[in-house]
Enzyme design. Sequence first.
Site, PDB file in Angstrom:
ATOM      1  N   MET A  24      -1.146  -3.635  -7.623  1.00 50.84           N
ATOM      2  CA  MET A  24      -0.526  -4.673  -8.829  1.00 50.84           C
ATOM      3  C   MET A  24      -1.407  -4.469 -10.125  1.00 50.84           C
ATOM      4  SD  MET A  24       2.038  -7.369  -7.350  1.00 50.84           S
ATOM      5  CE  MET A  24       0.610  -8.618  -6.896  1.00 50.84           C
ATOM      6  N   GLY A  25      -2.430  -3.372  -9.966  1.00 55.10           N
ATOM      7  CA  GLY A  25      -3.376  -3.170 -11.131  1.00 55.10           C
ATOM      8  C   GLY A  25      -4.531  -4.275 -11.011  1.00 55.10           C
ATOM      9  N   HIS A  63      -9.825  -2.256  -4.440  1.00 54.12           N
ATOM     10  CA  HIS A  63      -8.793  -1.094  -4.784  1.00 54.12           C
ATOM     11  C   HIS A  63      -9.467   0.379  -4.673  1.00 54.12           C
ATOM     12  CE1 HIS A  63      -6.822  -4.447  -7.143  1.00 54.12           C
ATOM     13  NE2 HIS A  63      -5.997  -3.854  -6.197  1.00 54.12           N
ATOM     14  N   SER A 116      -8.155  -9.568  -7.575  1.00 53.31           N
ATOM     15  CA  SER A 116      -7.822  -9.758  -8.915  1.00 53.31           C
ATOM     16  C   SER A 116      -7.827 -11.070  -9.296  1.00 53.31           C
ATOM     17  CB  SER A 116      -6.421  -9.197  -9.382  1.00 53.31           C
ATOM     18  OG  SER A 116      -6.389  -7.643  -8.650  1.00 53.31           O
ATOM     19  N   ARG A 117      -7.491 -12.094  -8.562  1.00 59.30           N
ATOM     20  CA  ARG A 117      -7.251 -13.444  -8.922  1.00 59.30           C
ATOM     21  C   ARG A 117      -8.716 -14.177  -8.986  1.00 59.30           C
ATOM     22  NH1 ARG A 117      -2.468 -13.115  -5.505  1.00 59.30           N
ATOM     23  NH2 ARG A 117      -0.564 -13.602  -6.822  1.00 59.30           N
ATOM     24  N   GLN A 152      -7.338  -4.750   4.231  1.00 57.67           N
ATOM     25  CA  GLN A 152      -7.344  -5.693   5.226  1.00 57.67           C
ATOM     26  C   GLN A 152      -7.255  -7.136   4.900  1.00 57.67           C
ATOM     27  OE1 GLN A 152      -7.115  -5.540   8.574  1.00 57.67           O
ATOM     28  NE2 GLN A 152      -7.251  -7.812   8.668  1.00 57.67           N
ATOM     29  N   LYS A 153      -7.657  -7.311   3.334  1.00 60.75           N
ATOM     30  CA  LYS A 153      -8.036  -8.641   2.823  1.00 60.75           C
ATOM     31  C   LYS A 153      -6.388  -9.457   2.987  1.00 60.75           C
ATOM     32  CE  LYS A 153      -8.381 -11.466  -0.779  1.00 60.75           C
ATOM     33  NZ  LYS A 153      -7.526 -10.751  -1.668  1.00 60.75           N
ATOM     34  N   GLU A 164     -13.432  -3.167  -7.084  1.00 59.29           N
ATOM     35  CA  GLU A 164     -13.933  -2.298  -5.959  1.00 59.29           C
ATOM     36  C   GLU A 164     -13.196  -1.993  -4.882  1.00 59.29           C
ATOM     37  OE1 GLU A 164     -16.840  -0.345  -6.018  1.00 59.29           O
ATOM     38  OE2 GLU A 164     -17.107  -0.597  -7.910  1.00 59.29           O
TER      39      GLU A 164
HETATM   40  O1  PAF Z   1      -1.229  -5.880  -1.931  1.00 59.69           O
HETATM   41  C1  PAF Z   1      -0.648  -5.546  -3.170  1.00 59.69           C
HETATM   42  O2  PAF Z   1      -1.157  -5.570  -4.297  1.00 59.69           O
HETATM   43  C2  PAF Z   1       1.093  -5.738  -3.311  1.00 59.69           C
HETATM   44  O3  PAF Z   1       1.391  -6.842  -2.435  1.00 59.69           O
HETATM   45  C3  PAF Z   1       1.560  -4.348  -3.058  1.00 59.69           C
HETATM   46  C4  PAF Z   1       1.360  -3.957  -1.727  1.00 59.69           C
HETATM   47  C5  PAF Z   1       1.164  -3.403  -4.030  1.00 59.69           C
HETATM   48  C6  PAF Z   1       3.082  -4.475  -3.245  1.00 59.69           C
HETATM   49  O4  PAF Z   1       3.336  -5.172  -4.741  1.00 59.69           O
END
Ligand code: PAF
Length: 280
Positions: A30-31, A37, A186-187, A148-149, A35
Amino acid sequence: MKTLSTVAAMQAVAREQRAAGHRVGFVPTMGFLHEGHLSLMQLAREHADVVVASVFVNPTQFGPNEDLDQYPRNMARDLELCASSGVDYLFCPSAEEVYTPDCSVYVDEDVLSTGLCGASRSGHFRGVLTVVAKLFNMVMPDVAVFGQKDAQQAALIQRMVRDLNFPIEIVVSPIVREPDGLAMSSRNTYLSVDERAQALWLHRVLKQAALQASEGADGSAVLLSDMRALLAHEAPSLDVEYIEIVDAVSLVPVESAVSGVLIAIAAKVGKTRLIDNVIL
Ligand code: PAF
């Protein structure tokens, strides 16, 4: 790196790559990349010839009182990070491209999605599974990587792939942490300095429980009450939503925290909801 924004363009690339005999790896996100990602993208590269990442803030997985509008976004930075992490194709469709206005078919799961985060986030996993199934049909990957988070999400996606026969290998990548132990998210950007200090206790109590279990004191009831007591003492402003000790595949609570078991926690720090977990 090429950026694609339509389903037709994405599917054309997927068909081309598959026809060329390339193994396609996929990392949905979700952008607002961090690190964590990037480690998923590196792992995808190890499992595939071509890496596709997607950035799509999926509206259907946010509840009415959740942070869809405030969810952090930085597309320019995400583009740079994907390009420098060896992503070959970045798929960033609009909500209109992903969801037809009168769409009426969803993916629902009835068992694994009811506990843990599912208990308080009604409809969340329906939104996640639906968008992941749609993205799988758009990207047509051979292998997809999840973190895994989001342990419950990873278990649910493995279940969906099994039960709906998606011909896709699912790889789950370990949690990436900040140097002080906070799980990357991200939060985390929402946290004040004080809130961040409290949030560190999520990881600390998980570590304590894992240590106790490894020393033989593996009764779930005792571990859970020790974790709650430590949190109440050290981080009283954390609003704990759940702490659970469950089987990592079925997500059913277990009496002993033995090898392979998942200890998962969710708590609010101020307005920010955070999750963390450890697999023994
Ligand atoms: O983990 C995420 O960021 C989201 O839940 C996903 C898997 C991209 C689905 O929107």
